[in-house]
Design an enzyme around this catalytic site. Sequence first.
Site, PDB file in Angstrom:
ATOM      1  N   HIS B 216       0.806  -1.213   0.000  1.00  0.00           N
ATOM      2  CA  HIS B 216       0.000   0.000   0.000  1.00  0.00           C
ATOM      3  C   HIS B 216       0.842   1.266   0.000  1.00  0.00           C
ATOM      4  CE1 HIS B 216      -4.243  -1.694   0.819  1.00  0.00           C
ATOM      5  NE2 HIS B 216      -3.548  -2.460   0.019  1.00  0.00           N
ATOM      6  N   SER B 220      -0.093  -1.212  -6.385  1.00  0.00           N
ATOM      7  CA  SER B 220       0.044  -2.462  -7.123  1.00  0.00           C
ATOM      8  C   SER B 220       0.702  -2.237  -8.473  1.00  0.00           C
ATOM      9  CB  SER B 220      -1.332  -3.079  -7.366  1.00  0.00           C
ATOM     10  OG  SER B 220      -1.971  -3.350  -6.153  1.00  0.00           O
ATOM     11  N   LYS B 244     -14.405  -8.396  -8.032  1.00  0.00           N
ATOM     12  CA  LYS B 244     -13.575  -9.276  -8.857  1.00  0.00           C
ATOM     13  C   LYS B 244     -12.936 -10.364  -7.995  1.00  0.00           C
ATOM     14  CE  LYS B 244     -10.323  -9.234 -12.642  1.00  0.00           C
ATOM     15  NZ  LYS B 244     -10.403  -8.686 -13.991  1.00  0.00           N
ATOM     16  N   ASP B 245     -12.466  -9.980  -6.794  1.00  0.00           N
ATOM     17  CA  ASP B 245     -11.889 -10.975  -5.892  1.00  0.00           C
ATOM     18  C   ASP B 245     -12.939 -11.998  -5.464  1.00  0.00           C
ATOM     19  OD1 ASP B 245      -9.303 -10.121  -5.960  1.00  0.00           O
ATOM     20  OD2 ASP B 245      -9.419  -8.891  -4.153  1.00  0.00           O
ATOM     21  N   GLU B 288       5.562 -34.211   0.021  1.00  0.00           N
ATOM     22  CA  GLU B 288       4.331 -33.722  -0.569  1.00  0.00           C
ATOM     23  C   GLU B 288       4.636 -33.073  -1.916  1.00  0.00           C
ATOM     24  OE1 GLU B 288       1.902 -35.222   1.037  1.00  0.00           O
ATOM     25  OE2 GLU B 288       0.800 -33.440   1.633  1.00  0.00           O
TER      26      GLU B 288
END
Lengths: 189, 425
Positions: B216, B220, B244-245, B288
């Site tokens: 922040h 972005s 959108k998220d 894994e």
Amino acid sequence: MAESAAAPHPAPHSGGAEVTKRDFLKLVAGAGAAVGVGAIVWPMIDSMNPAADVLALSSTTVDLSPIVAGQAITVVWRGKPVFVRHRTPTEIEEARAADKLRLPDPATDASRVKPGHDQWLIVVGICTHLGCVPLGNRSTEVRGEYGGWFCPCHGSEYDTSGRVRRGPAPANLPVPPYAFEGDTKIKIG
Amino acid sequence: MAGLHKSEFENPVIRWVDSRLPIFTMMQKEYGVFPTPRNFNYLWNFGALAMVNLVIMIATGIFLAMNYTPHATMAFDSVERIMRDVNFGWLLRYVHANGGSMFFIVVYIHLARGLYYGSYKMPRELLWILGVVILLLMMATAFMGYVLPWGQMSYWGATVITNLFSAFPLVGDYIVTWLWGGFSVDNATLNRFFSLHYLLPFVLVGVVFLHIAALHITGSNNPLGIEVKGPQDTLPFHPYYTIKDSVGICVYLIVFALLVFFAPNYLGHADNYIPANPLVTPAHIVPEWYFLPFYAILRSVPDKLGGVLLMFGSIGVLALVPWLDTSPVRSARYRPVYRILFWVLVLACAVLLVCGGKPPEGIWVVLSRVATAYYFLHFLVILPVLGKFERPLPLPESISRAVLADGGGGGPLPGGAAAKPMEKA
Ligand code: HEM
Ligand code: FES
């Protein structure tokens, strides 16, 4: 305090390398704090090391009489598998013959057994690569090209003296501290 | 009023709190009106997905811990009891176990997104490094979590991985004994792993907070890789990106649910349903899936210490990427050569993933060596050199120009500036 009263704003970098009493006090206080923190942190770190009861369980006695030549057993010492192998004369001979070769971790066969007890090979059964238990202690298991043990994890091969002969393992299977208590009994640890 | 924050909220309760502790103002600033590039694609969902995933892991983990017993003789049975007797215990455990896999899928995509669009470049270097720290913490957490059910894979995975430290000269064996709290992986090891497995996710929360705080400050990156030049390039985070998220979260939850309800053991290993036996190593120990590429790198080197160093180095090199990449252009969209080599890197990682699960012999050794070589070549040689020789495509003037020019690329755009593309539609 007298100095700071005389020079009300002793700017840290003014006038070259004047060392003041305050610099000294800062250093002493800082060092004292570091020692103090260290003294508190060490007990925490050391508490993660093996505890007294874990260390106390550190010896095992093994009766060798039921193990016939060519056979091997696995005993537990300090939570680790230990291979106790009764070697045949051919296996001893093979191991002795390899003394002269260039080995990844050179050691003579004689240095890995107790004098007069050449038939008994006692090694920690943990691959020195990343700690798997090699196969070969049961005669039905693969023993690799050198007749000792074969590690299934990344393919290390050990000979009849427990020495690494091939693969990523850097060292021979370690011989634990042990002593004969009579001809058919050993104490490991 | 002196000493109070001037709150803009109307609701008296919110206003009372906000004047004394402006968390509502902060949320509004950072997640409400926060100016966000208007041209995000769906790859920008994965940060939010990772956050949701972390919350799911902590929530399910806390309830699992209420029924789990961290003791070498009881851990396996307590997990079986969770599966059979505890109400919805099977659900908690399957969500937690598969949640680990989902977490890595999400984070690997998030990371690859950063590599493709050059999100690590000035001024986001520290943001990127915090991401690498998050990856390391996640790996430590997942590794220790996998030990907790105390099955054969748990036990032997723990043995092999902790033994990596024995490769260091002189101090190696002391480190390993210290890690174990004994002379082999045992109860002491299980106890401390449980303690740390509970702790580290909360450390992760802290580092994620710093990651977001750094984000922040710089703002972005975006698919074009050019900086925001003004309000015409941004949209408020809410409602545009909250929506959108949310779409992304729905898709993510569908995939997650498919795994949990239809293939809960697909990514696991049957051997882990056999209780740990310190005297018998399973024929094929594999970690894994999300650790397989690193495992392949480890095994591709015939030297023990070399393998360990290369494996840790493969993550360490990520932290240096901001300085290794010398190109001034961020987005691979404008870097014709890098765009191809990025996919070669992805291919190399995929090859490593496959090789890590195969026995270390024959063709698999050769393939993992080639892929390991490319991995390091890519970061240590190609990135520094390519920036000097590659001819980037012309960059667009601004985000809004680029978005409005091709109309379709960013999708239809709301807000004042979007009037023109709407006419076209
Ligand atoms: C970063 C977040 C986390 C990750 C990646 C993670 C990962 C894992 C993994 C892979 C397992 C093994 C699952 C299995 O195969 O059974 C596990 C088990 C476990 N985890 Fe976590 N975990 C996380 C957070 C937590 C938290 C916050 C807690 C407790 C508050 C927790 C408690 C447990 C417990 C009790 C088990 C043993 C039960 C079981 O095996 O399902 N975990 N974890
Ligand atoms: S652990 Fe034995 S070869 Fe790797």
